[in-house]
Design a protein around this motif. Structure first.
Motif, mmCIF file in Angstrom:
data_model
loop_
_atom_site.group_PDB
_atom_site.id
_atom_site.type_symbol
_atom_site.label_atom_id
_atom_site.label_comp_id
_atom_site.label_asym_id
_atom_site.label_seq_id
_atom_site.Cartn_x
_atom_site.Cartn_y
_atom_site.Cartn_z
ATOM 1 N N THR A 1 0.831 -1.208 0.000
ATOM 2 C CA THR A 1 0.000 0.000 0.000
ATOM 3 C C THR A 1 0.860 1.251 0.000
ATOM 4 N N VAL B 1 2.502 1.716 -3.489
ATOM 5 C CA VAL B 1 1.537 2.126 -4.511
ATOM 6 C C VAL B 1 1.100 3.570 -4.273
ATOM 7 N N GLU B 2 0.872 3.944 -3.022
ATOM 8 C CA GLU B 2 0.485 5.326 -2.725
ATOM 9 C C GLU B 2 1.593 6.304 -3.107
ATOM 10 N N LEU C 1 3.888 5.816 -5.434
ATOM 11 C CA LEU C 1 3.915 5.848 -6.886
ATOM 12 C C LEU C 1 2.792 6.742 -7.407
ATOM 13 N N ASP C 2 1.613 6.608 -6.833
ATOM 14 C CA ASP C 2 0.462 7.398 -7.246
ATOM 15 C C ASP C 2 0.680 8.894 -6.994
ATOM 16 N N ALA C 3 1.387 9.222 -5.922
ATOM 17 C CA ALA C 3 1.622 10.626 -5.561
ATOM 18 C C ALA C 3 2.786 11.254 -6.334
ATOM 19 N N ALA D 1 3.567 13.150 -12.523
ATOM 20 C CA ALA D 1 3.349 12.413 -13.767
ATOM 21 C C ALA D 1 4.368 12.785 -14.841
ATOM 22 N N THR E 1 8.990 7.342 -11.546
ATOM 23 C CA THR E 1 7.807 7.094 -10.730
ATOM 24 C C THR E 1 8.025 5.865 -9.841
ATOM 25 N N GLU F 1 -0.678 0.264 -11.382
ATOM 26 C CA GLU F 1 -0.755 1.700 -11.097
ATOM 27 C C GLU F 1 -0.125 2.516 -12.227
ATOM 28 N N ARG G 1 -2.568 2.558 -15.021
ATOM 29 C CA ARG G 1 -3.653 3.482 -14.680
ATOM 30 C C ARG G 1 -3.242 4.928 -14.956
ATOM 31 N N ARG G 2 -1.953 5.202 -14.824
ATOM 32 C CA ARG G 2 -1.439 6.555 -15.086
ATOM 33 C C ARG G 2 -1.160 6.796 -16.559
#
Length: 188
Positions: free
Chosen positions: A64, A67-68, A70-72, A75, A82, A132, A135-136
């Motif tokens: 978690t 992934v968080e 990476l998401d933050a 871009a 990333t 992830e 998704r980006r």
């Protein structure tokens, strides 16, 4: 310690590690771990599915957290930059106690069942990172390649950090290993 004292999961983890190191993973029973912690086997199973999960209890949290991170990540950086944010997050969580990590890894290295569980954990992390990235907007093949390369960096850096005589922190070793990956894959 009595049953009513707090941090049962922490006490069970500490007891398990002591017994695994002293007696060996396979020779240690759940009942012995619980008794060492001053608890019952029933309490053990409230916190862990089985005795190997004591060594993998933080896996979901690690996944978690990575992934968080990476998401933050911005871009604008590309897939490996990333993934580097996810590696930084892993180093933040895992780089706190080298001595415990060395003991844990030593136990894993000497037991096929634990090695298999570790490989499954790393595969789950790679799949989650790739998902992830997709998704980006990263193309699927590139997302998979970046995620798997990130896991390779993780494994090499982890081993270096655990076996190294230097006092570099895990984050520094992760960054250096990622730089080495870039150097060894650069076109000549």
């Amino acid at each position: 310690m009595g049953r009513w004292e707090g941090d049962a999961a922490g006490r069970l983890s500490g007891a398990a590690m002591r017994l695994y190191v002293e007696r060996g993973y396979e020779q240690t029973t759940v009942a012995e771990i619980a008794a060492e912690a001053g608890l019952t086997a029933r309490t053990f199973f409230r916190h862990f599915a089985d005795k190997r999960e004591v060594l993998f209890a933080g896996s979901e949290r690690l996944l978690t957290h990575m992934v968080e991170a990476l998401d933050a990540a911005p871009a604008t950086g590309g897939p490996m930059r990333t993934v580097a944010a996810a590696l930084d997050a892993a180093a933040e969580l895992l780089g706190r106690d080298r001595s415990w990590s060395r003991q844990r890894q030593s136990l894993i290295d000497t037991n096929a069942e634990l090695r298999e569980r570790e490989l499954i954990k790393m595969a789950r992390i790679a799949a989650a990172l790739a998902e992830e990235l997709r998704r980006r907007g990263v193309p699927a093949a590139d997302a998979s390649l970046a995620a798997e390369a990130g896991i390779a960096v993780f494994r090499v850096a982890w081993e270096r950090w655990l076996t190294g005589a230097d006092e570099l922190d895990l984050a520094t070793v992760m960054k250096a290993t990622l730089s080495r990956l870039a150097a060894v894959t650069a076109a000549e």
